[in-house]
Design an enzyme around this catalytic site. Structure first.
Site, PDB file in Angstrom:
ATOM      1  N   HIS A   1     -29.957  69.603  81.317  1.00  0.00           N
ATOM      2  CA  HIS A   1     -29.952  68.173  80.994  1.00  0.00           C
ATOM      3  C   HIS A   1     -30.104  67.334  82.270  1.00  0.00           C
ATOM      4  O   HIS A   1     -29.718  66.159  82.296  1.00  0.00           O
ATOM      5  CB  HIS A   1     -28.672  67.756  80.265  1.00  0.00           C
ATOM      6  CG  HIS A   1     -28.410  68.514  79.005  1.00  0.00           C
ATOM      7  ND1 HIS A   1     -29.027  68.201  77.813  1.00  0.00           N
ATOM      8  CD2 HIS A   1     -27.622  69.583  78.745  1.00  0.00           C
ATOM      9  CE1 HIS A   1     -28.615  69.030  76.872  1.00  0.00           C
ATOM     10  NE2 HIS A   1     -27.767  69.894  77.414  1.00  0.00           N
TER      11      HIS A   1
ATOM     12  N   SER B   1     -49.051  54.390  99.392  1.00  0.00           N
ATOM     13  CA  SER B   1     -48.937  53.095  98.727  1.00  0.00           C
ATOM     14  C   SER B   1     -49.641  52.045  99.560  1.00  0.00           C
ATOM     15  O   SER B   1     -49.560  52.059 100.797  1.00  0.00           O
ATOM     16  CB  SER B   1     -47.459  52.718  98.544  1.00  0.00           C
ATOM     17  OG  SER B   1     -47.327  51.358  98.170  1.00  0.00           O
TER      18      SER B   1
END
Length: 443
Positions: free
Chosen positions: A141, A262
């Site tokens: 999880h 970026s």
């Protein structure tokens, strides 16, 4: 460059020249078959096999009038021949030529895919052996579970991709079939011996029974196998993306000199390759449904499948080829950070050893319910301390969890301090790694 070469090699198998070349290969094999059966004279067979050629521009001109691509093709080829052209395309229908030719294209394309998959497995195997003993935390999880090794993660990938390799090898046989059974598949105008001869000439098997088309469950199986493999490849890409997250940072894609992440933030090093692979895998899976819908045709045939296959066949092979080559390169160049893996493994202050403590208590006569309470109550204290910013490990090198367990008089009274400390050894969790690797890599 490797990615570009792989893409170009596959693209050449699906351009117009390759399409018509495959048609011509089938038609020439048909002529040779008729010749062996005594219908077409040796001289005519020789002329056709030597001189028959097509002209793509001429095919386009003829098709503009006929609105039929196969007729435009046969007309163009016939213009390159003399009287012997009467034997060209003799006794068969359009689908006999087209479907058998597509089988050649699919067969050759799938062989490239199989090589790609084998190279991917080799890359995974090499990195698995390299990191067989590289400790990291296993997650359930997204939450820390117990210690594993990165090599085990890679071994699972290797084994899973191996199943896809086996499936695709079996599917290669399924799709490598041809037919020359005539308009309704009744072999009324072509003897069954001819179909066997021609298919053998082409390196195919004759479909045991057919109507006017090769049955599309074969194509659907291929597309489904590629889709399943793409799902596993996406699984690998998603895992790499997770491992590269700043908060995790246990592995990352190779960032080359001069590469930019970026336009606005110069510090960024993004998992662009694995994100790209994720998207490509989604596209590959999308071809499976239309392939399945192509299975149901009207009676002996219709052409509702044709427009679909003009998209999904070349696109699925070209995309899968490119994706596999890119994923292989990503695995080969993946940068792994064992120190960060160990840092994260210790991040929860020893909570990853909770089950080991839990399993010791029933040996001393404690019920599982009571054992769980003892282990959990100490674990919850660790979570509280971590939320408050307390160090996961003290100056003595003892984890928070170990400290609490050693101060729990009930627990110490049951199993003793030494037994508690022994439960915090990593070697316990890696003792069967060699055996697992033997099962995976030596089969």
């Amino acid at each position: 460059m490797v990615e570009r070469y792989a893409r170009e090699e596959m693209k050449k198998l699906w351009d117009l020249n390759a399409k018509y070349s495959a048609w011509l290969e089938v038609e020439k094999a048909l002529v040779r078959g008729w010749n062996k059966l005594g219908l077409i004279p040796d001289s005519d067979c020789e002329k056709i096999c030597k001189n028959a050629k097509f002209n793509i521009q001429r095919i386009d001109e003829i098709e503009a009038v006929t609105k039929h691509d196969l007729i435009a093709f046969t007309t163009s080829v016939s213009e390159s021949l003399g009287e012997e052209s009467r034997w060209f395309h003799y006794g068969i229908t359009s689908s006999d030529c087209i479907d058998t030719a597509v089988a050649l294209q699919m067969r050759d394309s799938l062989k490239i895919i199989l090589k790609d998959v084998e190279l991917l497995r080799e890359a995974i195997k090499k990195r698995a052996i390299e990191h067989k003993d590289t400790l990291m935390v296993g997650r359930s999880h997204g939450i820390h579970g117990e210690p594993i090794t990165f090599g085990l993660v890679l071994a699972i990938w290797y084994d899973e991709i191996g199943r896809h390799l086996d499936a695709l090898k079996a599917t290669l046989e399924v799709i490598s079939v041809g037919q020359l059974s005539g308009a309704m598949g009744n072999l009324a105008h072509t003897p069954i011996e001819l179909e066997e001869l021609v298919c053998k000439d082409l390196g195919l098997k004759a479909a045991p029974a057919s109507n006017q088309v090769i049955q599309r469950d074969r194509y659907a199986r291929l597309m489904s196998d590629l889709a399943l493999m793409a799902s596993s490849c996406e699984k690998i890409a998603v895992e790499i993306r997770h491992l590269q997250r700043t908060e995790v940072y246990e592995a990352e894609e190779y960032f080359s000199q001069g590469q930019k992440g970026s336009s606005a933030m110069p510090h960024k090093r993004n998992p662009v390759l694995s994100e790209n692979i994720t998207g490509l895998c989604r596209m590959i899976r999308s071809f499976a449904i239309p392939a399945m819908e192509n299975v149901a045709l009207w009676h002996e045939r219709d052409i509702s499948h044709s427009s679909v296959e003009r998209f999904i066949l070349p696109d699925s092979f070209i995309t899968t080829d490119f994706m596999l080559v890119r994923l292989t390169s990503l695995i080969e160049n993946l940068v792994v950070y064992p120190k960060n893996m160990m840092k994260n493994l210790n991040l929860t202050g020893g909570l990853v050893f909770s089950q080991r403590i839990l399993l010791e208590l029933p040996k001393k006569g404690v019920s599982r319910e009571d054992a769980y309470k003892i282990v959990q109550r100490n674990a919850m204290k660790v979570w509280r301390d971590l939320q408050e910013g307390k160090a996961a490990v003290n100056e003595k090198g003892e984890s928070l969890y170990l400290q609490y367990l050693l101060s729990d008089s009930e627990l110490v009274g049951l199993i003793g301090e030494n037994a508690i400390k022994e439960c915090f050894e990593f070697s316990y969790y890696t003792k069967n790694v060699n055996a697992i690797f033997k099962r995976v890599f030596e089969r």
